[in-house]
Design an enzyme around this catalytic site. Sequence first.
Site, PDB file in Angstrom:
ATOM      1  N   ASP A 204       0.820  -1.196   0.000  1.00  0.00           N
ATOM      2  CA  ASP A 204       0.000   0.000   0.000  1.00  0.00           C
ATOM      3  C   ASP A 204       0.861   1.255   0.000  1.00  0.00           C
ATOM      4  O   ASP A 204       1.803   1.372   0.785  1.00  0.00           O
ATOM      5  CB  ASP A 204      -0.907  -0.023   1.237  1.00  0.00           C
ATOM      6  CG  ASP A 204      -1.955   1.069   1.237  1.00  0.00           C
ATOM      7  OD1 ASP A 204      -2.656   1.212   0.229  1.00  0.00           O
ATOM      8  OD2 ASP A 204      -2.071   1.769   2.261  1.00  0.00           O
ATOM      9  N   GLU A 248       1.794  -0.026  -5.080  1.00  0.00           N
ATOM     10  CA  GLU A 248       0.975   1.131  -5.436  1.00  0.00           C
ATOM     11  C   GLU A 248       1.892   2.353  -5.467  1.00  0.00           C
ATOM     12  O   GLU A 248       2.269   2.876  -4.423  1.00  0.00           O
ATOM     13  CB  GLU A 248      -0.146   1.317  -4.412  1.00  0.00           C
ATOM     14  CG  GLU A 248      -1.062   2.485  -4.731  1.00  0.00           C
ATOM     15  CD  GLU A 248      -2.069   2.778  -3.635  1.00  0.00           C
ATOM     16  OE1 GLU A 248      -3.152   3.299  -3.950  1.00  0.00           O
ATOM     17  OE2 GLU A 248      -1.769   2.501  -2.456  1.00  0.00           O
TER      18      GLU A 248
END
Length: 555
Positions: A204, A248
């Site tokens: 993330d 990401e």
Amino acid sequence: MKITDTGDLWWKTAVVYCLDVETFMDANGDGIGDFAGLAQRLDYLAELGVTCLWLMPFYPTPDRDDGYDITDFYAVDSRLGSLGDLVEVIRTANDRGMRVIADLVINHTSDRHPWFKAALGDRDSPYRDFYVWRDEPPADDGEPVFPDQEDSNWELDPKTGQYYQHVFYKHQPDLNITNPVVRDEIARIMGFWLQLGLSGFRVDAVPFLLETEPVEGGPDLLPDPHAYLASLRAFLGRRTGDGVLLGEVNLERDDQAIFFGDGHGDELTMQFDFISMQKLYLSLARNDPATLVEALESRTGGGADSQWANFVRNHDELTLDKLSDGEREEVFAAFGPEERMQVFGRGLVRRLPPMLEGDPRRIRMVYSLLFSLPGTPVLFYGEEIGMGENLDLEGRMAVRTPMQWNSGESGGFSSAPRRKLRNPVVDGAYGPRHVNVASQRRDPDSLLSFMRELVRHYRNSPEFGWGDFAVVAHDTPAVLVHSLTWGEGRVVVAHNFAADAVDLTVALDVGEGRSVVDMMSGADVSATADGITLDLDGYGYRWLRIVADHDTAQF
């Protein structure tokens, strides 16, 4: 390289499917999806052709940020089941030919995590340095990630008079990775889940992880944050041999290459291509593929040990932050003209089918693109049946509605009354009555059947994951024709971004002793010295393979 040499890099030709356990399938009737329910649907995912299952956060959480606010990195939220239930899902998925990865959320914890609760109000707590503290917020404090929710990246602890950093929400204090104890803890977290059978992680918000702030009176900044990211990749490699770190990284092109290892291929295994995704929507708004081509040709940092991940939709807002203000307004006007369809001033909270007004030609053209562009395709649950969004829900939750399995009131997601569902089911034209797995599974002309066909041809064509990309010349601006070449194999794909049918001649040197075959129909395509002539319907597409005349392995 032979096809038999590619097994260790399985992610190069994977089909990744992202789902939230609590919105996928509810087995016990409490209105919340669970691992027992997911286990019942693994055969469906195998039938679709999924080879890598990506699980959104399933850890214990107060659920103020859809599970990204975590109170225990070593457990499963009791609403979803137990560690045993998760292990059974992993085991069964592996048996069906699917690897499983999960979100690795190590930027922050929940403010209810025991570490943070111990750190609050006590400067002498051993957990104080697990987080980032300052006596005063920095003068150049940047804009919050969620400008409509937060007005600062720092929050006061009134008992000690210090501020803690939170790049996201104030209830998500940032972890301090300059602290070697925290870095050791992150390695233990990874090792724990890898030991239980995961094949890697979706990491993330990677850039925020590496943008460290010095702790007053504490350790200095990491000398080389990217060396730390490389150490996580090395740790993963030692533990699994073929694990994946899918990152990401929503940055400009020039800043992305370093996250692959800046040519060394020793950091992230894969990155989502946010720039090509955003340029895709601009190209769709303009009925012209030029901006998408520009984005694809600007890719950097790829290689044998890394890969780009392509997507049409993900679990967050459909961000358009890398477009200019004018370009963003073009996309808003075409696909999200109402204020409730937009979020943070930079993105859309919509799924593809309603954005394209349900036009099946255009929807299929976009998914044909997804599976034929160079890289690895990533699907968000429900895309394969054309689910829509619920704009009555706040922000990102609009696209996180229950999976629609049948035409029942709750879409077959749960036996609980609709009022008890974790998230409400979509109503209207995209509700379960009209869009569901059961009806499409039996319909050879459905979107689901079409997606299964795309997956089959993609999986039979390693060129899409491994091949060298090139735009093929022609004189019709609304059409993108590209080729992918890997060893002796070559595929050529054409997509018409316009509503009108076209005929075009493509300058393609097939080569002596070779012919062109339409992969979808199996029909031969006539080739001359000038190339090949293609007819494309409005929003049409063609997948072609160049084969040696003696090659009988034509799929």
